[in-house]
Design a protein around this motif. Structure first.
Motif, PDB file in Angstrom:
ATOM      1  N   ARG A 113       0.767  -1.127  -0.040  1.00  0.00           N
ATOM      2  CA  ARG A 113       0.109   0.124   0.042  1.00  0.00           C
ATOM      3  C   ARG A 113       1.000   1.269   0.076  1.00  0.00           C
ATOM      4  NH1 ARG A 113      -3.070   3.577   3.434  1.00  0.00           N
ATOM      5  NH2 ARG A 113      -4.978   4.095   2.684  1.00  0.00           N
ATOM      6  N   ALA A 114       1.872   1.453   0.808  1.00  0.00           N
ATOM      7  CA  ALA A 114       2.624   2.310   0.970  1.00  0.00           C
ATOM      8  C   ALA A 114       3.453   2.790  -0.466  1.00  0.00           C
ATOM      9  CB  ALA A 114       3.872   2.147   2.120  1.00  0.00           C
ATOM     10  N   LYS A 115       3.700   1.362  -1.216  1.00  0.00           N
ATOM     11  CA  LYS A 115       4.205   1.811  -2.426  1.00  0.00           C
ATOM     12  C   LYS A 115       3.444   2.453  -3.515  1.00  0.00           C
ATOM     13  CE  LYS A 115       6.692  -0.703  -6.596  1.00  0.00           C
ATOM     14  NZ  LYS A 115       6.169   0.264  -7.334  1.00  0.00           N
ATOM     15  N   LYS A 116       2.276   1.689  -3.448  1.00  0.00           N
ATOM     16  CA  LYS A 116       1.170   2.352  -4.284  1.00  0.00           C
ATOM     17  C   LYS A 116       0.875   3.628  -4.118  1.00  0.00           C
ATOM     18  CE  LYS A 116      -3.693   0.835  -5.811  1.00  0.00           C
ATOM     19  NZ  LYS A 116      -4.014   2.319  -6.097  1.00  0.00           N
ATOM     20  N   ARG A 117       0.889   3.874  -2.748  1.00  0.00           N
ATOM     21  CA  ARG A 117       0.534   5.527  -2.662  1.00  0.00           C
ATOM     22  C   ARG A 117       1.539   6.318  -2.976  1.00  0.00           C
ATOM     23  NH1 ARG A 117      -4.549   6.859  -1.222  1.00  0.00           N
ATOM     24  NH2 ARG A 117      -4.039   8.458   0.076  1.00  0.00           N
ATOM     25  N   ALA A 118       3.011   5.919  -2.831  1.00  0.00           N
ATOM     26  CA  ALA A 118       3.971   6.851  -3.250  1.00  0.00           C
ATOM     27  C   ALA A 118       3.858   6.820  -4.621  1.00  0.00           C
ATOM     28  CB  ALA A 118       5.293   6.028  -2.841  1.00  0.00           C
ATOM     29  N   ASP A 119       3.749   5.846  -5.528  1.00  0.00           N
ATOM     30  CA  ASP A 119       3.640   5.824  -7.025  1.00  0.00           C
ATOM     31  C   ASP A 119       2.731   6.736  -7.361  1.00  0.00           C
ATOM     32  OD1 ASP A 119       5.733   3.739  -6.885  1.00  0.00           O
ATOM     33  OD2 ASP A 119       4.461   2.118  -7.664  1.00  0.00           O
ATOM     34  N   GLU A 120       1.523   6.856  -6.719  1.00  0.00           N
ATOM     35  CA  GLU A 120       0.485   7.823  -6.800  1.00  0.00           C
ATOM     36  C   GLU A 120       0.830   9.356  -6.506  1.00  0.00           C
ATOM     37  OE1 GLU A 120      -2.676   5.946  -5.122  1.00  0.00           O
ATOM     38  OE2 GLU A 120      -3.136   4.357  -6.943  1.00  0.00           O
ATOM     39  N   GLY A 121       1.648   9.545  -5.778  1.00  0.00           N
ATOM     40  CA  GLY A 121       2.009  10.762  -5.142  1.00  0.00           C
ATOM     41  C   GLY A 121       1.011  11.293  -4.137  1.00  0.00           C
ATOM     42  N   LYS A 122       0.577  10.161  -3.436  1.00  0.00           N
ATOM     43  CA  LYS A 122      -0.440  10.432  -2.300  1.00  0.00           C
ATOM     44  C   LYS A 122       0.157  10.063  -1.107  1.00  0.00           C
ATOM     45  CE  LYS A 122      -4.566   9.259  -5.217  1.00  0.00           C
ATOM     46  NZ  LYS A 122      -5.603   8.444  -5.431  1.00  0.00           N
ATOM     47  N   VAL A 123      -0.535  10.671   0.177  1.00  0.00           N
ATOM     48  CA  VAL A 123       0.072  10.563   1.262  1.00  0.00           C
ATOM     49  C   VAL A 123      -0.491   8.968   1.647  1.00  0.00           C
ATOM     50  CG1 VAL A 123      -0.312  11.190   3.840  1.00  0.00           C
ATOM     51  CG2 VAL A 123       0.002  12.888   1.975  1.00  0.00           C
ATOM     52  N   ASN A 124       0.658   8.404   2.655  1.00  0.00           N
ATOM     53  CA  ASN A 124       0.305   7.155   2.903  1.00  0.00           C
ATOM     54  C   ASN A 124       0.162   7.220   4.682  1.00  0.00           C
ATOM     55  OD1 ASN A 124       0.177   4.319   3.561  1.00  0.00           O
ATOM     56  ND2 ASN A 124       2.260   4.232   3.984  1.00  0.00           N
ATOM     57  N   ILE A 125      -1.067   6.933   5.080  1.00  0.00           N
ATOM     58  CA  ILE A 125      -1.511   7.202   6.615  1.00  0.00           C
ATOM     59  C   ILE A 125      -1.344   5.724   7.160  1.00  0.00           C
ATOM     60  CG2 ILE A 125      -2.699   9.133   6.431  1.00  0.00           C
ATOM     61  CD1 ILE A 125      -5.193   7.406   6.824  1.00  0.00           C
ATOM     62  N   GLY A 126      -0.839   4.735   6.460  1.00  0.00           N
ATOM     63  CA  GLY A 126      -0.749   3.447   7.245  1.00  0.00           C
ATOM     64  C   GLY A 126      -2.016   2.503   7.214  1.00  0.00           C
ATOM     65  N   THR A 127      -1.701   1.476   7.476  1.00  0.00           N
ATOM     66  CA  THR A 127      -2.702   0.167   7.479  1.00  0.00           C
ATOM     67  C   THR A 127      -2.929  -0.044   8.746  1.00  0.00           C
ATOM     68  OG1 THR A 127      -1.919  -0.803   5.327  1.00  0.00           O
ATOM     69  CG2 THR A 127      -3.237  -1.976   6.612  1.00  0.00           C
ATOM     70  N   TYR A 128      -4.036   0.021   9.308  1.00  0.00           N
ATOM     71  CA  TYR A 128      -4.351  -0.257  10.769  1.00  0.00           C
ATOM     72  C   TYR A 128      -5.126  -1.603  11.013  1.00  0.00           C
ATOM     73  CZ  TYR A 128      -3.599   4.796  11.226  1.00  0.00           C
ATOM     74  OH  TYR A 128      -3.050   6.053  10.976  1.00  0.00           O
ATOM     75  N   THR A 129      -4.545  -2.557  11.775  1.00  0.00           N
ATOM     76  CA  THR A 129      -4.439  -3.993  11.514  1.00  0.00           C
ATOM     77  C   THR A 129      -5.420  -4.499  12.718  1.00  0.00           C
ATOM     78  OG1 THR A 129      -2.789  -4.535  12.536  1.00  0.00           O
ATOM     79  CG2 THR A 129      -2.649  -4.251  10.065  1.00  0.00           C
ATOM     80  N   GLY A 130      -5.156  -3.863  13.852  1.00  0.00           N
ATOM     81  CA  GLY A 130      -5.539  -4.702  15.122  1.00  0.00           C
ATOM     82  C   GLY A 130      -4.505  -5.684  15.496  1.00  0.00           C
ATOM     83  N   ASN A 131      -3.666  -5.784  14.982  1.00  0.00           N
ATOM     84  CA  ASN A 131      -2.473  -6.835  15.259  1.00  0.00           C
ATOM     85  C   ASN A 131      -1.381  -6.040  15.746  1.00  0.00           C
ATOM     86  OD1 ASN A 131      -0.087  -8.290  14.975  1.00  0.00           O
ATOM     87  ND2 ASN A 131      -1.158  -9.948  13.724  1.00  0.00           N
ATOM     88  N   MET A 132      -1.331  -6.058  17.050  1.00  0.00           N
ATOM     89  CA  MET A 132      -0.196  -5.001  17.758  1.00  0.00           C
ATOM     90  C   MET A 132       1.255  -5.277  17.135  1.00  0.00           C
ATOM     91  SD  MET A 132      -1.976  -5.129  21.553  1.00  0.00           S
ATOM     92  CE  MET A 132      -0.390  -4.031  22.239  1.00  0.00           C
ATOM     93  N   LYS A 133       1.682  -6.334  16.890  1.00  0.00           N
ATOM     94  CA  LYS A 133       2.982  -6.632  16.508  1.00  0.00           C
ATOM     95  C   LYS A 133       2.825  -6.177  15.040  1.00  0.00           C
ATOM     96  CE  LYS A 133       6.266 -10.344  15.086  1.00  0.00           C
ATOM     97  NZ  LYS A 133       6.436 -11.633  14.805  1.00  0.00           N
ATOM     98  N   ALA A 134       2.176  -6.341  14.004  1.00  0.00           N
ATOM     99  CA  ALA A 134       2.114  -5.770  12.764  1.00  0.00           C
ATOM    100  C   ALA A 134       2.194  -4.309  12.889  1.00  0.00           C
ATOM    101  CB  ALA A 134       0.897  -6.307  11.904  1.00  0.00           C
ATOM    102  N   ASP A 135       1.354  -3.771  13.557  1.00  0.00           N
ATOM    103  CA  ASP A 135       0.972  -2.207  13.821  1.00  0.00           C
ATOM    104  C   ASP A 135       2.465  -1.520  14.334  1.00  0.00           C
ATOM    105  OD1 ASP A 135      -1.233  -2.392  12.790  1.00  0.00           O
ATOM    106  OD2 ASP A 135      -2.337  -1.801  14.555  1.00  0.00           O
ATOM    107  N   GLU A 136       3.046  -2.253  15.134  1.00  0.00           N
ATOM    108  CA  GLU A 136       4.374  -1.520  15.650  1.00  0.00           C
ATOM    109  C   GLU A 136       5.359  -1.642  14.488  1.00  0.00           C
ATOM    110  OE1 GLU A 136       5.234   0.023  18.609  1.00  0.00           O
ATOM    111  OE2 GLU A 136       3.153  -0.607  19.196  1.00  0.00           O
TER     112      GLU A 136
END
Length: 143
Positions: A41-64
């Motif tokens: 998602r970060a790569k796609k947002r960068a390629d589109e010139g858009k801000v990446n606010i992240g992916t919120y998962t509910g998985n604490m390890k992943a979110d860290e």
């Protein structure tokens, strides 16, 4: 208040291959899968010139990992502040339990927040009222 919605998966009784379904769900919700999705998602947002606010998962390890390694400040203050705010309240999130009174329960605490935000009530009394309303709804369903 912190309210998050999302999808849920189930394996219906009598499913043809419940073990495979459970393995798929485990894979799809693993930290590694979430991190890979966040990177894509970060790569796609960068390629589109858009801000990446992240992916919120509910998985604490992943979110860290996502918010320490993948998501970087964008230089757009409102977005960066939103990410900081969301991250600061994630641990306080909760799930409205499945219940015949779930809608009434949700309405009680949302109405309390609205009364406080509009200046009609202080937080303490608003939450006390919401607790009473939610309890009454639960009692009505369970009788």
């Amino acid at each position: 208040m912190n309210n998050v919605g999302g999808n849920a998966w189930v394996v219906p009784k009598g499913a043809g291959n419940p073990d495979a379904a459970c393995a798929w769900m485990k894979t799809m919700t693993s930290a590694d899968t979430w991190i890979a999705a966040a990177k894509a998602r970060a790569k796609k947002r960068a390629d589109e010139g858009k801000v990446n606010i992240g992916t919120y998962t509910g998985n604490m390890k992943a979110d860290e990992v996502i918010f320490s390694q993948v998501v970087k400040p964008s230089g757009h203050r409102p977005y960066d502040q939103a990410v900081t705010t969301i991250r600061s309240v994630q641990r306080a999130g909760f799930v409205v339990p499945q219940s015949g009174a779930a809608a009434e329960f949700t309405k009680a605490w949302q109405d309390a927040a609205t009364r406080v935000l509009l200046g009609r009530q202080k937080a303490g009394p608003a939450l006390k009222q919401a607790q009473q309303e939610a309890q009454r709804a639960l009692d009505d369903v369970n009788h």
